[in-house]
Design a protein around this motif. Structure first.
Motif, PDB file in Angstrom:
ATOM      1  N   ALA A  96      48.975  31.367  32.956  1.00 57.27           N
ATOM      2  CA  ALA A  96      48.232  30.409  33.797  1.00 57.27           C
ATOM      3  C   ALA A  96      47.680  31.099  35.042  1.00 57.27           C
ATOM      4  O   ALA A  96      46.564  30.790  35.488  1.00 57.27           O
ATOM      5  CB  ALA A  96      49.133  29.238  34.182  1.00 57.27           C
ATOM      6  N   GLU A  97      48.448  32.042  35.603  1.00 61.93           N
ATOM      7  CA  GLU A  97      47.971  32.779  36.771  1.00 61.93           C
ATOM      8  C   GLU A  97      46.795  33.680  36.397  1.00 61.93           C
ATOM      9  O   GLU A  97      45.823  33.792  37.154  1.00 61.93           O
ATOM     10  CB  GLU A  97      49.099  33.624  37.364  1.00 61.93           C
ATOM     11  N   LEU A  98      46.874  34.312  35.224  1.00 61.91           N
ATOM     12  CA  LEU A  98      45.759  35.134  34.758  1.00 61.91           C
ATOM     13  C   LEU A  98      44.498  34.293  34.601  1.00 61.91           C
ATOM     14  O   LEU A  98      43.402  34.709  35.005  1.00 61.91           O
ATOM     15  CB  LEU A  98      46.098  35.796  33.421  1.00 61.91           C
ATOM     16  N   ASN A  99      44.645  33.122  34.007  1.00 67.72           N
ATOM     17  CA  ASN A  99      43.491  32.231  33.839  1.00 67.72           C
ATOM     18  C   ASN A  99      42.882  31.881  35.194  1.00 67.72           C
ATOM     19  O   ASN A  99      41.661  31.901  35.352  1.00 67.72           O
ATOM     20  CB  ASN A  99      43.888  30.956  33.092  1.00 67.72           C
ATOM     21  N   ALA A 100      43.730  31.570  36.168  1.00 68.09           N
ATOM     22  CA  ALA A 100      43.245  31.221  37.502  1.00 68.09           C
ATOM     23  C   ALA A 100      42.498  32.398  38.135  1.00 68.09           C
ATOM     24  O   ALA A 100      41.450  32.216  38.761  1.00 68.09           O
ATOM     25  CB  ALA A 100      44.406  30.773  38.386  1.00 68.09           C
TER      26      ALA A 100
END
Length: 153
Positions: A131-135
């Motif tokens: 999720a952090e990578l996506n953000a």
């Protein structure tokens, strides 16, 4: 072709916020502190973008690291030196991969390099969740018109 840097840092609430490269450079070279980061370890995204004249910028490289600031808000020079030393030590066994017979101390070099890699990961690596990578990629792609950004699974 134009090349530039973008920095994103996690704020206290966990949101990714832009850190202007000029502000980071000043905190890194000791000319102007970032008081909000004083005495903290901050998770930081460093991105290199490239683009031609009139083209949308493309993300060429992204790295995730923990960056330490001293009590004044400058990048902690001792921690940076430690990171560089560990990076160099982590490569000590590379010569053995190319010419093991030429180095009788390969086992020692290999142990030393492995220990340095482990320490480097513990102290300085940030392994973001999907999720952090996506953000991160959504934020880096935000300036590209029509860019949806990659999704990590």
């Amino acid at each position: 072709m134009t090349v530039w840097r973008r920095y994103l840092v996690k704020d206290a609430s966990g949101r990714l916020v832009e850190l202007p490269s000029r502000q980071f450079d000043h905190a890194d070279d000791g000319t102007a502190p970032l008081p909000g980061f004083a005495g903290r370890c901050v998770e930081m995204v460093s991105a290199i973008l490239v683009g031609g004249r009139g083209d949308a910028p493309q993300v060429a490289e992204v790295s995730f690291t923990k960056l330490y600031f001293d009590e004044s808000g400058f990048v902690d020079a001792a921690k940076r030196e430690r990171m560089i030393r560990l990076m160099l030590e982590s490569c000590a066994d590379r010569i053995c991969r190319r010419a093991p017979a030429a180095r009788p101390d390969c086992a020692t070099l290999s142990r030393r390099a492995g220990a340095a890699r482990d320490q480097l990961m513990r102290e300085f690596a940030w392994n973001p969740q999907p999720a952090e990578l996506n953000a991160v990629f959504r934020q880096l792609d935000a300036e590209r018109p029509g860019a949806a950004g990659p999704t990590v699974h």
